[in-house]
Each structure stands twice: as structure tokens, then as C-alpha cells.
Design a protein around this motif. Structure first.
Motif, PDB file in Angstrom:
ATOM      1  N   PHE A  48      -2.171  11.581 -10.350  1.00 42.48           N
ATOM      2  CA  PHE A  48      -1.526  11.436  -9.045  1.00 42.48           C
ATOM      3  C   PHE A  48      -0.569  10.251  -9.040  1.00 42.48           C
ATOM      4  O   PHE A  48       0.562  10.337  -8.554  1.00 42.48           O
ATOM      5  CB  PHE A  48      -2.562  11.273  -7.923  1.00 42.48           C
ATOM      6  N   VAL A  49      -1.036   9.127  -9.614  1.00 40.16           N
ATOM      7  CA  VAL A  49      -0.209   7.912  -9.626  1.00 40.16           C
ATOM      8  C   VAL A  49       1.048   8.155 -10.459  1.00 40.16           C
ATOM      9  O   VAL A  49       2.156   7.812 -10.058  1.00 40.16           O
ATOM     10  CB  VAL A  49      -1.015   6.715 -10.168  1.00 40.16           C
ATOM     11  N   ALA A  50       0.864   8.790 -11.623  1.00 42.10           N
ATOM     12  CA  ALA A  50       2.006   9.050 -12.501  1.00 42.10           C
ATOM     13  C   ALA A  50       3.040   9.907 -11.785  1.00 42.10           C
ATOM     14  O   ALA A  50       4.240   9.669 -11.878  1.00 42.10           O
ATOM     15  CB  ALA A  50       1.526   9.749 -13.769  1.00 42.10           C
ATOM     16  N   ARG A  51       2.586  10.918 -11.044  1.00 45.79           N
ATOM     17  CA  ARG A  51       3.521  11.823 -10.375  1.00 45.79           C
ATOM     18  C   ARG A  51       4.133  11.184  -9.143  1.00 45.79           C
ATOM     19  O   ARG A  51       5.304  11.410  -8.843  1.00 45.79           O
ATOM     20  CB  ARG A  51       2.787  13.095  -9.930  1.00 45.79           C
ATOM     21  N   PHE A  52       3.345  10.389  -8.404  1.00 42.71           N
ATOM     22  CA  PHE A  52       3.844   9.846  -7.140  1.00 42.71           C
ATOM     23  C   PHE A  52       4.776   8.670  -7.364  1.00 42.71           C
ATOM     24  O   PHE A  52       5.743   8.494  -6.624  1.00 42.71           O
ATOM     25  CB  PHE A  52       2.681   9.439  -6.232  1.00 42.71           C
ATOM     26  N   VAL A  53       4.495   7.843  -8.374  1.00 42.74           N
ATOM     27  CA  VAL A  53       5.332   6.672  -8.623  1.00 42.74           C
ATOM     28  C   VAL A  53       6.328   7.016  -9.721  1.00 42.74           C
ATOM     29  O   VAL A  53       5.979   7.089 -10.888  1.00 42.74           O
ATOM     30  CB  VAL A  53       4.473   5.457  -9.022  1.00 42.74           C
ATOM     31  N   VAL A  94       0.881  -1.159   0.000  1.00 36.71           N
ATOM     32  CA  VAL A  94       0.000   0.000   0.000  1.00 36.71           C
ATOM     33  C   VAL A  94       0.918   1.208   0.000  1.00 36.71           C
ATOM     34  O   VAL A  94       1.664   1.431   0.947  1.00 36.71           O
ATOM     35  CB  VAL A  94      -0.941   0.009   1.219  1.00 36.71           C
ATOM     36  N   LEU A  95       0.882   1.946  -1.112  1.00 38.13           N
ATOM     37  CA  LEU A  95       1.850   3.021  -1.336  1.00 38.13           C
ATOM     38  C   LEU A  95       1.126   4.360  -1.337  1.00 38.13           C
ATOM     39  O   LEU A  95       0.065   4.501  -1.945  1.00 38.13           O
ATOM     40  CB  LEU A  95       2.524   2.782  -2.695  1.00 38.13           C
ATOM     41  N   GLY A  96       1.697   5.325  -0.643  1.00 35.82           N
ATOM     42  CA  GLY A  96       1.081   6.653  -0.658  1.00 35.82           C
ATOM     43  C   GLY A  96       1.886   7.628   0.161  1.00 35.82           C
ATOM     44  O   GLY A  96       2.753   7.230   0.934  1.00 35.82           O
ATOM     45  N   PRO A  97       1.597   8.915  -0.010  1.00 35.84           N
ATOM     46  CA  PRO A  97       2.314   9.930   0.773  1.00 35.84           C
ATOM     47  C   PRO A  97       1.859   9.883   2.227  1.00 35.84           C
ATOM     48  O   PRO A  97       0.847   9.257   2.543  1.00 35.84           O
ATOM     49  CB  PRO A  97       1.902  11.241   0.112  1.00 35.84           C
ATOM     50  N   SER A  98       2.600  10.541   3.121  1.00 35.53           N
ATOM     51  CA  SER A  98       2.197  10.491   4.525  1.00 35.53           C
ATOM     52  C   SER A  98       0.852  11.190   4.677  1.00 35.53           C
ATOM     53  O   SER A  98       0.562  12.170   4.004  1.00 35.53           O
ATOM     54  CB  SER A  98       3.257  11.140   5.408  1.00 35.53           C
ATOM     55  N   GLY A  99       0.036  10.628   5.547  1.00 31.39           N
ATOM     56  CA  GLY A  99      -1.286  11.180   5.782  1.00 31.39           C
ATOM     57  C   GLY A  99      -2.324  10.740   4.776  1.00 31.39           C
ATOM     58  O   GLY A  99      -3.438  11.252   4.776  1.00 31.39           O
ATOM     59  N   CYS A 100      -1.995   9.754   3.917  1.00 29.30           N
ATOM     60  CA  CYS A 100      -2.967   9.345   2.902  1.00 29.30           C
ATOM     61  C   CYS A 100      -3.921   8.288   3.428  1.00 29.30           C
ATOM     62  O   CYS A 100      -4.854   7.898   2.758  1.00 29.30           O
ATOM     63  CB  CYS A 100      -2.256   8.813   1.663  1.00 29.30           C
ATOM     64  N   ALA A 136       8.024  -0.310  -2.895  1.00 35.71           N
ATOM     65  CA  ALA A 136       6.758  -0.922  -3.293  1.00 35.71           C
ATOM     66  C   ALA A 136       6.922  -1.672  -4.607  1.00 35.71           C
ATOM     67  O   ALA A 136       6.494  -2.822  -4.739  1.00 35.71           O
ATOM     68  CB  ALA A 136       5.686   0.153  -3.417  1.00 35.71           C
ATOM     69  N   LEU A 137       7.561  -1.037  -5.589  1.00 37.87           N
ATOM     70  CA  LEU A 137       7.685  -1.654  -6.910  1.00 37.87           C
ATOM     71  C   LEU A 137       8.537  -2.912  -6.853  1.00 37.87           C
ATOM     72  O   LEU A 137       8.234  -3.914  -7.497  1.00 37.87           O
ATOM     73  CB  LEU A 137       8.289  -0.662  -7.907  1.00 37.87           C
ATOM     74  N   SER A 138       9.636  -2.879  -6.083  1.00 40.24           N
ATOM     75  CA  SER A 138      10.552  -4.014  -6.139  1.00 40.24           C
ATOM     76  C   SER A 138      10.142  -5.156  -5.218  1.00 40.24           C
ATOM     77  O   SER A 138      10.514  -6.290  -5.452  1.00 40.24           O
ATOM     78  CB  SER A 138      11.978  -3.556  -5.819  1.00 40.24           C
ATOM     79  N   MET A 139       9.374  -4.895  -4.169  1.00 40.29           N
ATOM     80  CA  MET A 139       9.064  -5.969  -3.223  1.00 40.29           C
ATOM     81  C   MET A 139       7.711  -6.627  -3.458  1.00 40.29           C
ATOM     82  O   MET A 139       7.511  -7.774  -3.062  1.00 40.29           O
ATOM     83  CB  MET A 139       9.110  -5.444  -1.782  1.00 40.29           C
ATOM     84  N   ALA A 140       6.770  -5.898  -4.045  1.00 41.72           N
ATOM     85  CA  ALA A 140       5.385  -6.376  -4.022  1.00 41.72           C
ATOM     86  C   ALA A 140       4.985  -7.095  -5.299  1.00 41.72           C
ATOM     87  O   ALA A 140       5.552  -6.868  -6.367  1.00 41.72           O
ATOM     88  CB  ALA A 140       4.449  -5.200  -3.781  1.00 41.72           C
ATOM     89  N   ASP A 141       3.998  -8.003  -5.172  1.00 42.74           N
ATOM     90  CA  ASP A 141       3.375  -8.607  -6.336  1.00 42.74           C
ATOM     91  C   ASP A 141       2.347  -7.656  -6.913  1.00 42.74           C
ATOM     92  O   ASP A 141       2.121  -7.606  -8.107  1.00 42.74           O
ATOM     93  CB  ASP A 141       2.678  -9.922  -5.949  1.00 42.74           C
ATOM     94  N   SER A 142       1.666  -6.925  -6.020  1.00 46.91           N
ATOM     95  CA  SER A 142       0.750  -5.905  -6.511  1.00 46.91           C
ATOM     96  C   SER A 142       0.851  -4.683  -5.605  1.00 46.91           C
ATOM     97  O   SER A 142       1.248  -4.789  -4.446  1.00 46.91           O
ATOM     98  CB  SER A 142      -0.687  -6.426  -6.560  1.00 46.91           C
ATOM     99  N   VAL A 143       0.514  -3.544  -6.175  1.00 44.32           N
ATOM    100  CA  VAL A 143       0.670  -2.268  -5.479  1.00 44.32           C
ATOM    101  C   VAL A 143      -0.673  -1.550  -5.503  1.00 44.32           C
ATOM    102  O   VAL A 143      -1.344  -1.515  -6.530  1.00 44.32           O
ATOM    103  CB  VAL A 143       1.732  -1.387  -6.177  1.00 44.32           C
ATOM    104  N   VAL A 202      -1.995   2.185  -4.837  1.00 44.70           N
ATOM    105  CA  VAL A 202      -1.556   3.553  -4.578  1.00 44.70           C
ATOM    106  C   VAL A 202      -2.694   4.306  -3.911  1.00 44.70           C
ATOM    107  O   VAL A 202      -3.817   4.325  -4.413  1.00 44.70           O
ATOM    108  CB  VAL A 202      -1.136   4.265  -5.882  1.00 44.70           C
ATOM    109  N   MET A 203      -2.412   4.884  -2.748  1.00 41.96           N
ATOM    110  CA  MET A 203      -3.455   5.578  -1.979  1.00 41.96           C
ATOM    111  C   MET A 203      -3.196   7.059  -1.948  1.00 41.96           C
ATOM    112  O   MET A 203      -2.051   7.509  -1.914  1.00 41.96           O
ATOM    113  CB  MET A 203      -3.462   5.069  -0.535  1.00 41.96           C
ATOM    114  N   ASN A 204      -4.280   7.819  -1.937  1.00 41.22           N
ATOM    115  CA  ASN A 204      -4.174   9.260  -1.772  1.00 41.22           C
ATOM    116  C   ASN A 204      -5.452   9.757  -1.122  1.00 41.22           C
ATOM    117  O   ASN A 204      -6.544   9.380  -1.528  1.00 41.22           O
ATOM    118  CB  ASN A 204      -3.963   9.933  -3.133  1.00 41.22           C
ATOM    119  N   GLU A 205      -5.311  10.576  -0.116  1.00 41.84           N
ATOM    120  CA  GLU A 205      -6.448  11.179   0.586  1.00 41.84           C
ATOM    121  C   GLU A 205      -7.517  10.163   0.938  1.00 41.84           C
ATOM    122  O   GLU A 205      -8.699  10.376   0.718  1.00 41.84           O
ATOM    123  CB  GLU A 205      -7.018  12.316  -0.252  1.00 41.84           C
TER     124      GLU A 205
END
Lengths: 306, 362
Positions: free
Chosen positions: B234-239, B39-45, B202-209, B211-214
């Protein structure tokens, strides 16, 4: 800890110019004040305890343990020492039991009122313990709040003996020492971390087990410090045993005062003071030992931490 | 292994009392048996809250949590059978390594001999067998991390939850532990959910990702999906890093959509088609743009180098398209090609797969 502090300078390279002289100059006022108000009276008391007393407040200048022997061979004085320790233990246990839940709550709460609540818990310190003791007399006395209320409700026919005895002194002392205990506990609960409780729960521990296996062991150092503080305060407590005890509770502090001012037997007062000091020494030795044992659980048996 | 849903979250939401908005606003996720979800996202997401909801440390305001089809939503933490590794590790400072690891087994009333055997096995798994008698305060950060893993795994939980597992480690240790967690997960075959703000992790360890935001999931997919085919800006910019150029759709060109971009003309871009005349956003990854010294009067995209920052393995350029077009980030490997100084006129090119249409959230 002390051993390390003493041993450490020996291995450090000798510095050409240490802060020694300046430090000494800065320490001087404090050292002088301590010498005048602490060391000298202490030496004087020790000296007085080696004197013997005669009739009518007469003090024979001797260097003997005769007064010690006299006090220690008297059942009365052993009784006083016993009651002092008994009161100390009772007050310490009661204070810890009622303060612990409060301190635990205050240490763990994330409420924005936390600061205010902690301040409230220690506000009783703003009122002199004499005033608070009088307050307790008004509550616990035969004509006091408790007995009046219970009597008028018909629950009791005879007033409960809550003052002029050990019970009253324990109740009042407990309340008076609670702020100290709460403060000592809160500051000693630093290892408590809500995440540790979460971890224990996630490993299958129900709430009671989390308390027994995690919260209690982690808060013990704080409880120990609070215990030392309350016990020492209570051993030397004078006002509450005197006022609520109503002349029926004899502890070292009240007896020293009486010997010095009423009986004018200064050598005996001095011997009792030295015995009280010795008692403190024993208590602090026990505390240090217990603290070492507790700390060893966190840092390993040798206390070896690089 | 795989393909059978093991952990299922449906409509999971959490609003903290007194908070302005919801921390988690309706999450649907499925993790297949034996797989790793990041589960990937910025802090507070809301990603940590999501993990805590799964662990049972936080009660959801709405939604369901199921493991193997069994509804766990109202099951208290201590009966959920989830292994949790906390960001701070949360090791018991008053117990030694072996007793930390034994804690969960003791809660399950496992016999003494078996506790000893399983603690030994768990410590071997994380390669800490030789430190069983140490206190927590005597361990390094990486060792503490391993103890935390062993403690969570020894009870053979149904799901392993890791909260920012590598964030407290230094860079070198981080890549070691990344490999270690991967190895341990493969050896145990445990379904794993981990939360991170680090896209590389996230990309290198996970089978699936996911992406969370707000408080919402923006996109779920394989690491390749997330990186190469981001569904939202958002996904394009964050990842990874991305140039996002806004333009207008000019209809279809076979499989692709032609997008008119300022300074670039009509660029064919892959991705979900956008109706002709509608605004469209195109993503171009900096490393997929090639630079060459501009030949006079040649066609194609041209620009001016604004700055060039040398970073060892790569050079990061900022290039303005045309005379007053948008500024693109371009990343080129060093060594194999000529570098361009600020002010240089360059021609930009890319392979036709590089530009991607990224839908704006509607």
C-alpha cells in the motif's frame, strides 16, 4: 444594495437589443394584478383618509387633514397605537426567545431526521390561525385546560386571567408566529459553521463563550429577519387579538375593522390604516438600518467587496 | 530540540456511533519536540479523525494522548492548548483580521497592550501586518490561510495541528505556502502535525511521515524510508508511482533475496528476506528503470513498448515484459536519450539498489 442595483446599469455599455419588451410582456399580468389588488385600493384608502366623516356614516368629500388631526389629538387612538406597538414588541420578544433554541438546533443538527423535524416545526401552518386561536381559548380560558388542572390540583383557588387580556393574546400569538420565526431564522443562519465553533474552542473558549462570541453574532442577521417578520405580522394581526382579547384588547387591526363595519366611519378607518402603514414604514427603515450595520461587520465599514 | 518525545499517541482508536467500522483503529505515534510529522493517506483513511482526536474535537473510544508526559486524553478542547488550522480555515467572518488573531489571547485574559503587541508580531510572522483591519471576506485564499496560521500560533500552543493546509489553494500558491509554513515552523520551532493526501507535500515538508490506510498506520519513517523502503505494497503504491511485480523467492544472494519474476527471471532485491519458495512482491519505481533499443540476441530483461506519453519533462512508457509478461510503467527524462515509439523492442535495466522486496501484510 439598492443603490448598487440602480447605479449598475449606468456604467454598463448600452446593448443594442435589450430584453426590455419581452420582460415587460411577461411582467404585465403581475403588474395588472398588483395595480388592481394593491395600488388602487391603497390610493383609495389614502384618498378616503383625507375625507371627513359626518353623523350616521356620512362621508364629506374633502381634501383635508381634519380626520388625521382628530385621530392624532385623541388619547383613545394614541392608546390603541401604543397597545399595538406594545403587543408587537411583546409578541416579537417572546417568539424570538422560544424559537431561537429550536431554530439553532434545527440548523445545526446532522441527524437524518432533520428534514422531518423542520417540517414538523412548520406543520402548525397547515391549520388555520382561527382554529389555532380557538384551541388557545380552550386552553387559556377561565374554564380552560390550564385553570381546570391547576384548580383541581389545588394550586390556585381563583382562575388565572389568561384570556380576554393582553397576556392571552401574547401567548397565542407567540405560538402562531413561531413557525414563521423558525423558518426565517434557519434560512438566516447560513454563516453558522460547526468548524467556527471548533476553532473558537481550540483557541480556548469554553462553550458559553463560544456561544456569546461566535454563535450569537453569526445568527443575529437571521434573528433580525425573524424579528421583522413577526413584528409586522403581529402589527397587522386581527384574528388572535379579536378572539382571545375578548373585546378588551384594542389594536389598530381590530379598530380599523370596527370603524369600517360597525361605526361606519370610513375616514377614521382609512386614517388608522395609513397610520398602520406608516408604522410599517418606520419598522422597515429600522430593520434596513440594523441590517446594514450588521452586514458591515462581515464586509468591512464601506461594504467594499471586489 | 529533537529527540525528546513531545506528543505521544498510544493505542488511539475511534468508532463513530452508527458507523460500520472504526474510523481509527489503534494508532501509536511519537512526535519529537520541534519536529514536523505528516500523516499521509487517501481520503477516508482516518487521518482527519486522528488530527481531531489530538485536538480534542473528537473523544477517543480507546487510547491515550500525551504531551510532555501529561495525559491529555480527557482534557476538553478549550484547555488542550493546541493550535489548530482547519482545512476551511474557519476564520470568524464577523471579526477583522486583528480581532481574529486576538481571539485566543482574549480567551487567556492577556492584557490589552500585550494583545496588541503579540497580534502585531503574529501578523508580521505571516507577513500580513498591513492587512490587520481587513475583513475576512476581503482576503484571498492564501491570505486567509496566513491569518489562520497567525491565529493558531499567537497563543504559543504546545503543538500545531494543520488539517490539509494546502488543499484549498491553487498550485502556484500551494508551493509558496509550503515554503512559508516551513519557514514559520523553523522560526517558531513548534512541534507540528499535519494531515495531507498529497505525497509530495508530505515528503517535502515533514521530518517524518506516517502513512495511514483504513484507520491504521501502515508505516512511519523519514521521507526517504517511506519512498525508498516502503514496508507494504500500500505504501509503495500510495507514495509515488510503483511497479509491483509478484514472484517467488529463490533464496539469498548475499545481502539480497533472489526473486523469480515472470518475464524477468531471477532478480536480486533488497529488503527483509523472504523464505525460499514463498511468494514475494518486488517494487520497481518507474523512473529507476532505464530503456535502450534492444540489440538482437542480447541477454537481460526485454520488452515491447505499448505506449509512450510525452509529458514535457518526462516520457511515460508502458512496457510489456517478454511476450506475455507483466506490464511495467517506465518514466524517462526527455532530451538526453532517444525516445521509443509504440511497438519498439527495448532492453530494460536498473541499478541493483532499485528492486525492493515489499512484504504483504500478514
Amino acid at each position: 444594495m439598492t443603490a448598487e442595483a440602480v447605479a449598475a446599469p449606468a456604467v454598463r455599455p448600452v446593448r443594442p437589443r435589450g430584453p426590455g419588451r419581452h420582460a415587460l410582456a411577461l411582467l404585465a399580468p403581475g403588474i395588472v394584478a398588483l395595480l388592481l389588488t394593491y395600488a388602487m385600493p391603497l390610493v383609495w384608502v389614502l384618498r378616503m383618509s383625507l375625507n371627513e366623516s359626518g353623523e350616521g356614516g356620512l362621508i364629506r368629500q374633502t381634501v383635508s387633514f381634519a380626520t388625521f388631526a382628530e385621530v392624532l389629538s385623541s388619547a383613545h387612538w394614541w392608546n390603541v397605537i401604543g397597545q399595538t406597538v406594545e403587543l408587537g414588541v411583546l409578541v416579537t420578544v417572546c417568539t424570538l426567545v422560544v424559537s431561537y433554541p429550536l431554530a439553532l438546533f434545527l440548523a445545526r443538527t446532522t441527524s437524518r431526521w432533520r428534514g422531518l423535524l423542520v417540517a414538523l416545526a412548520v406543520t402548525p401552518l397547515l391549520i388555520s390561525s382561527v382554529a389555532r386561536t380557538f384551541g388557545w381559548m380552550a386552553i387559556l380560558g377561565n374554564q380552560g385546560l390550564v385553570n381546570k388542572t391547576l384548580g383541581e390540583l389545588g394550586i390556585i383557588s381563583e382562575p388565572l386571567q389568561l384570556a380576554n387580556n393582553l397576556t392571552g393574546v401574547v401567548i397565542a400569538s407567540t405560538e402562531i408566529y413561531m413557525p414563521f420565526a423558525i423558518l426565517a431564522m434557519i434560512s438566516g443562519f447560513g454563516r453558522l459553521d460547526p468548524e467556527l465553533e471548533h476553532a473558537a474552542a481550540s483557541l480556548g473558549a469554553p462553550r458559553r463563550t463560544v456561544f456569546r462570541r461566535v454563535v450569537l453574532p453569526l445568527t443575529l442577521p437571521g434573528v433580525l429577519t425573524a424579528a421583522l417578520m413577526v413584528f409586522v405580522l403581529s402589527l397587522s394581526g386581527y384574528v388572535t387579538p379579536r378572539l382571545i382579547g375578548g373585546g378588551r384588547v384594542f389594536v389598530l387591526a381590530t379598530e380599523i375593522y370596527d370603524q369600517a363595519t360597525t361605526a361606519l366611519d370610513w375616514p377614521v378607518a382609512a386614517v388608522l390604516s395609513v397610520l398602520l402603514l406608516a408604522l410599517f414604514g418606520v419598522v422597515i427603515a429600522v430593520y434596513l438600518r440594523a441590517q446594514k450595520v450588521l452586514e458591515a461587520r462581515f464586509t468591512g465599514p464601506q461594504g467594499a467587496r471586489s | 530540540m529533537g529527540d525528546t518525545p513531545h506528543l505521544v499517541l498510544s493505542g488511539l482508536a475511534k468508532t463513530y456511533p452508527g458507523a460500520d467500522g472504526a474510523a481509527v483503529r489503534g494508532i501509536d505515534l511519537t512526535v519529537e519536540r520541534g519536529r514536523i510529522l505528516a500523516v499521509l493517506g487517501p481520503s477516508g483513511c482516518g487521518k482527519s479523525t486522528t488530527l481531531r482526536l489530538i485536538a480534542g474535537l473528537v473523544a477517543p473510544t480507546a487510547g491515550r494522548i500525551e504531551v510532555d508526559g501529561r495525559d491529555l486524553t480527557d482534557v476538553p478542547v478549550h484547555r488542550r492548548d493546541m493550535g489548530v488550522v482547519f482545512q476551511s480555515y474557519a476564520l470568524f467572518p464577523h471579526l477583522d483580521v486583528a480581532r481574529n488573531v486576538a481571539f485566543g489571547l482574549e480567551m487567556r485574559a492577556v492584557g490589552k497592550a500585550e494583545v496588541k503587541r503579540r497580534v502585531g508580531e503574529a501578523l508580521e510572522l505571516v507577513r500580513l501586518g498591513h492587512l490587520a483591519g481587513r475583513r475576512i471576506a476581503q482576503l484571498s485564499g492564501g491570505q486567509q490561510q496566513r491569518v489562520a496560521l497567525a491565529r493558531a500560533l499567537v497563543v504559543e500552543p504546545s503543538v500545531l495541528l494543520l488539517d490539509e493546509p494546502l488543499s484549498n489553494l491553487d498550485a502556484r500558491l500551494r508551493s509558496t505556502m509550503q515554503d512559508e509554513i516551513g519557514r514559520i515552523q523553523r522560526e517558531t520551532g513548534i512541534t507540528t502535525v499535519f494531515v495531507t493526501h498529497d505525497q509530495q507535500e508530505a515528503l517535502s515538508m515533514a521530518d517524518s511521515v506516517a502513512v495511514m490506510n483504513e484507520g491504521r498506520i501502515e508505516q512511519t519513517g523519514t521521507p526517504q524510508d517511506i519512498y525508498e523502503r516502503p514496508a507494504r505494497p500500500f505504501v509503495a503504491r500510495f507514495v509515488g508511482r510503483a511497479n509491483m511485480v509478484e514472484g517467488t523467492s529463490r533464496g539469498r544472494d548475499g545481502e539480497r533475496t533472489l526473486v523469480e519474476l515472470p518475464g524477468l527471471g531471477k532478480v536480486p532485491a533488497a529488503g527483509d528476506p523472504v523464505e525460499t519458495g514463498r511468494p514475494a512482491t518486488v517494487m520497481l519505481r518507474p523512473h529507476r528503470i532505464a530503456l535502450a533499443a534492444a540489440a538482437p540476441e542480447s541477454g537481460g530483461a526485454r520488452g515491447t513498448v505499448l505506449s509512450a506519453a510525452y509529458a514535457g519533462e518526462t516520457v511515460a512508457y508502458r512496457v510489456r515484459l517478454g511476450d506475455d509478461g507483466p506490464v511495467l510503467d517506465v518514466e524517462r527524462p526527455t532530451g538526453s536519450e532517444a525516445s521509443h515509439g509504440p511497438g519498439a523492442e527495448v532492453a530494460l535495466s536498473w541499478d541493483p539498489e532499485a528492486p525492493r522486496l515489499v512484504a504483504d501484510p500478514s
